[in-house]
Scaffold this active site. Structure first.
Site, short mmCIF file in Angstrom:
data_model
loop_
_atom_site.label_atom_id
_atom_site.label_comp_id
_atom_site.label_asym_id
_atom_site.label_seq_id
_atom_site.Cartn_x
_atom_site.Cartn_y
_atom_site.Cartn_z
N GLU A 86 36.62 27.39 28.33
CA GLU A 86 36.11 26.47 29.34
C GLU A 86 34.92 27.00 30.13
OE1 GLU A 86 37.23 23.29 29.94
OE2 GLU A 86 38.41 23.62 28.10
N SER A 465 97.40 -4.68 43.32
CA SER A 465 98.50 -3.96 43.98
C SER A 465 98.10 -2.60 44.52
CB SER A 465 99.66 -3.78 42.98
OG SER A 465 100.22 -5.04 42.66
#
Length: 848
Positions: A86, A465
């Site tokens: 780069e 229940s």
């Protein structure tokens, strides 16, 4: 001589004009230049991560994957590769490369557009932090000035560190640390030279030069990077040749999820966004939840397998799709695999295509290109689904079930491939610590990819229940005892408001006449529950139920509440049962234990209310935290779904004051209810003399321990099936039902041995929900010693007559020991004989 003089004057004028132009550009763009000093304290955006209580990664959220690294933690060859590729003159320029700029300027002059850049690493860093990627001259000018500023502010090493952590490298990875994980599943320090070169070459075109998108382009780019490294003297010829010959083994690696708890992760995500806003996604915060990995895996396996078992009992609904019919040409293997790769996977369920059937087996192809055989044992369950209450005849051959060209679901069980299907019904499971409310495990549905709706916390369903223990608790406070006789007989009463008769019935519709309270709850006698509620009073019962954290608006003002007409979430049920398990204390469920910033600093710590043990009782009493005060506070408590899990506070000091859980029912009341819940599993009576009986939760007996208890729950039409119960230091609730409230769980004809007569049966809490609870508890309690019964103060054990509940001095099958709160034990003797010595202080577990 005059020519040279003129040339020098022209050069001087050009220099002055050039410098003046640059200075003019600087003055022009200066107001728009950002403050690069912010780079001194920059916080890189990193994903938010969610962990289990012991640090296992559950999930991470955020668009950007980043693993920030110090420059010293990045291999030197990675740095060399990036610089060689780069910006080879990186250490020699002041932020801009004049040679590169001259080259780019020439391209602009000859082409009229900025087709080629000359960006140094510093310029790329400037663009990444402050500018866009548009190729415009003005943007390039700004980039140059920002780069020069950066070089003046930061050292070359600081610039490199920011760049290597900031640069985009494809597939949502930012920085070399994240790229190493995404492409190779490694830490950056573990990369080979070839892999380093691949990553170093990505900044040029991260979306198209990565090895996942194009292996050819990635290979070409890797070789370019290696060539640059060799040219710059960073590697030898031998290293170059070896790296070029190395095969590229790359694939997408997601976050290394260590624990499957997606509903927990989503809960944590929503909590964080609500608390910290959208910035939470890029904050890098680490959220540690209360989830216990062992219990979560147990809950996930138990709930999903139980749901699949329910689904299979009701028959096979057929193939997902037909890719080709018998008269059509079969698809090629490649075409089938291409199709399968587009299909979702749901946990252990994989999409597959039937390639052929033969006798009692079938050949299927999965998306990995492998062919598998489904033997008869893995498909014989597949009666045809007709309705929720009816299935077709048992199949005889594989062709009765499957045909070539059909897309189906399969899963691997015990090294065998079996036919499966995505269930129509759904499930929820939640387990909490009764000592502080920490949610230890949570399953919000069959599969999070299939449905993100969390049924454990968001689905408000009738509880059947399961509500009865809370009503019986109210009855105990009103003076009833475990030996109180309640008439188990049909109720037939005219309802003036409805203009109809109300006839609640037992299920099954059998009646025993006067029956002790213990047996009534254990066997879930509906008519007894109604009569118990009538004894307490409807308004008093509803007010009493709010002590457990139930919201008044979810409790209908009707006697049908005794049969489960109230609607609660599975988490609320577990929260309520925790009160019985912990001795009468109300604890608020919570999910988030603590939150840390990216540097490990504590920013949030939960401060749950905890059950007071013996060491803290005096302190609690001094603070005035008695039952009466607790009841006043919790009388009309309404804990919203959003509030659950937010038990804590921002960290303002090193210490937080301990919060003790309020006591909402007495320790004696909680103990007596636990006794009835234990009987739900273990029953009672004397089996040798024909008086033995089972509770509705008898399937829990396989746990072979007497310190567990619970309660079944089934709603009208079997639309919801529940089981809630406890073991030492754990409470869990299991639910099964349809999201579509019009569907019923139905009944099934089912027998593992299809050669025998079919066995039919309706779905209910014990059959449909409890098996998941039992399987979970087998794992949750496998290393937990059985706890001996601990009697609270003022609890006495008295010998009573089984039939009448009165005192008995007979030491045979007609009598039994029962527990009472002191002062409520029976005083009347059955038959003749002395009642001397009936009070016991012994804490034997064997009452029956």
């Amino acid at each position: 001589m005059k020519f040279i003089k003129r040339l020098l004057i022209l050069a001087m004028i050009c220099t002055i004009l050039g410098v003046g132009t640059i200075f003019g550009f600087y003055l022009y763009v200066k107001p728009e230049l950002p403050d690069v000093a912010t780079l001194k304290n920059v916080e890189l955006q990193t994903p938010m991560q969610v962990f289990s209580a012991d640090g296992k990664l559950i999930s991470q959220f955020g668009e950007k994957r980043r693993i920030p690294l110090a420059l010293d933690d990045i291999p030197p060859q990675m740095i060399n590769a990036v610089i060689a590729t780069e910006d080879s003159r990186y250490y020699d320029h002041p932020g801009i490369d004049p040679i590169g700029i001259a080259r780019a300027a020439f391209v602009v002059a000859t082409s009229g557009s900025a087709k080629q850049g000359a960006s140094t690493i510093t310029q790329q860093l400037a663009r990444n932090f402050f500018l866009s990627n548009e190729k415009k001259i003005m943007r390039k000018i700004k980039e140059i000035f920002i780069a020069i500023h950066i070089e003046q502010l930061l050292s070359k090493e600081e610039i490199l560190e920011l760049y290597l952590n900031k640069i985009y490298l494809g597939y949502r990875s930012y920085g070399v640390g994240a790229a190493a994980q995404v492409y190779f599943g490694k830490e950056v320090s573990q990369l080979t030279l070839s892999e380093i070169a691949i990553i170093a070459g990505l900044p040029k075109a991260p979306s198209t030069m990565n090895p996942i998108y194009s292996m050819d382009r990635a290979t070409t780019r890797r070789n370019v990077v290696l060539g640059r490294m060799f040219a710059e003297g960073y590697i030898t010829q031998a290293e170059l040749d070896q790296a070029r010959s190395e095969p590229i083994l790359a694939r997408y690696h997601g976050a290394e999820i260590e624990l499957n708890a997606p509903y927990f992760a989503e809960r944590a995500r929503a909590w964080m966004v609500e608390r910290y806003g959208e910035d939470a996604y890029t904050s890098g915060m680490r959220i540690y939840t209360t989830v216990d990995p062992k219990l979560q895996r147990a809950a996930q396996t138990a709930a999903v397998n139980n749901l699949l078992s329910y689904d299979q009992r009701h028959g096979f609904r057929g193939a997902v799709a037909t890719l080709w019919k018998p008269e059509q040409t079969a698809w090629t293997t490649d075409k089938v695999i291409e199709h399968l790769n587009k299909q979702p996977s749901y946990g252990e369920l994989q999409a597959a295509v039937v390639m052929a059937t033969s006798g009692k087996s079938a050949q299927v192809l999965t998306n990995d290109g492998e062919q598998h055989t489904i033997e008869w044992s893995g498909m014989k369950w597949a009666r045809k689904f007709m309705t929720d209450t009816r299935q077709g005849p048992a199949p005889k051959t594989a062709a009765d079930i499957l045909a070539a060209g059909q897309q189906i679901w399969v899963q691997q069980k015990d090294q065998q491939w079996v036919l499966s299907q995505v269930p129509d019904a759904n499930t929820a499971f939640v387990a909490v610590s009764p000592q502080n409310g920490a949610v230890k495990a949570m399953v919000g549905g069959f599969n999070f990819v299939h449905s993100k709706f969390n049924r454990a916390t968001q689905s408000i369903r009738q509880v059947g229940s399961s509500i009865k223990p809370f009503i019986y608790s109210a009855a105990l406070e009103k003076g009833m005892t475990l030996a109180t006789l309640v008439n188990d007989a049909p109720i037939n009463r005219w309802d003036k408001s409805m203009g109809t008769a109300w006839r609640p019935k037992n299920s099954p519709p059998t009646y025993n006449g006067p029956t002790r309270l213990r047996l009534g709850l254990a066997q879930s006698k509906n008519v007894m529950a109604v009569r118990v509620l009538q004894n307490v009073g409807l308004d008093d019962t509803i007010s009493y139920l709010t002590r457990f954290g139930f919201k008044r608006e979810d409790l209908p003002r009707a006697e049908a509440i005794a049969l489960g007409a109230g609607s609660l979430t599975p988490l609320e049920m577990a929260q309520g049962f925790s009160v019985f398990a912990n001795g009468g204390y109300y604890v608020e469920p919570y999910f988030i234990e603590r939150v840390e910033d990216p540097y490990g600093n504590l920013v949030y710590q939960a401060n749950p209310n905890i059950v007071c043990n013996n060491d803290c009782q005096r302190e609690q009493q001094q603070a005035g935290n008695n039952i009466a005060a607790s009841r006043a506070v919790l009388n009309d408590i309404a804990i919203s779904e959003q509030e659950l899990g937010d038990t804590g506070s921002a960290i303002e000091s090193d210490q937080q004051q301990t919060r003790y859980a309020p006591q909402v029912i007495s320790e004696q009341n909680a103990f007596l209810v636990r006794e009835m819940l234990e009987s739900n599993i273990w029953g009672g009576g004397d089996w040798r003399h024909g008086s033995g009986w089972n509770g509705t939760g008898w399937r829990g007996q396989v746990l072979k321990r007497r310190d567990v208890g619970g309660k079944t729950g089934t709603t009208n039409g079997s639309k919801d099936a529940w089981y809630s119960g406890f073991g030492p230091n754990i409470v869990a609730t299991s639910w099964v039902g349809f999201d579509d409230h019009s569907r019923e769980l139905g009944k099934a004809a089912w027998n593992n041995n299809l050669d025998k007569k079919q066995i039919s049966g309706g779905e209910a809490g014990a059959k449909t929900a409890q098996p998941a609870w039992v399987t979970f508890m087998e794992t949750a309690l496998e290393d937990v010693p059985v706890q001996r019964k601990q009697l609270p103060s003022d609890i006495v054990k008295v010998r009573i007559d089984r039939d009448t509940g009165k005192l008995s001095n007979r030491n045979d099958y007609t009598s039994m020991f029962e527990y009472f709160e002191k002062g409520t034990e029976p005083t009347e003797q059955v038959g003749e004989g002395s009642s001397d010595g009936i009070f016991e202080s012994d804490s034997s577990d064997e009452l029956f």
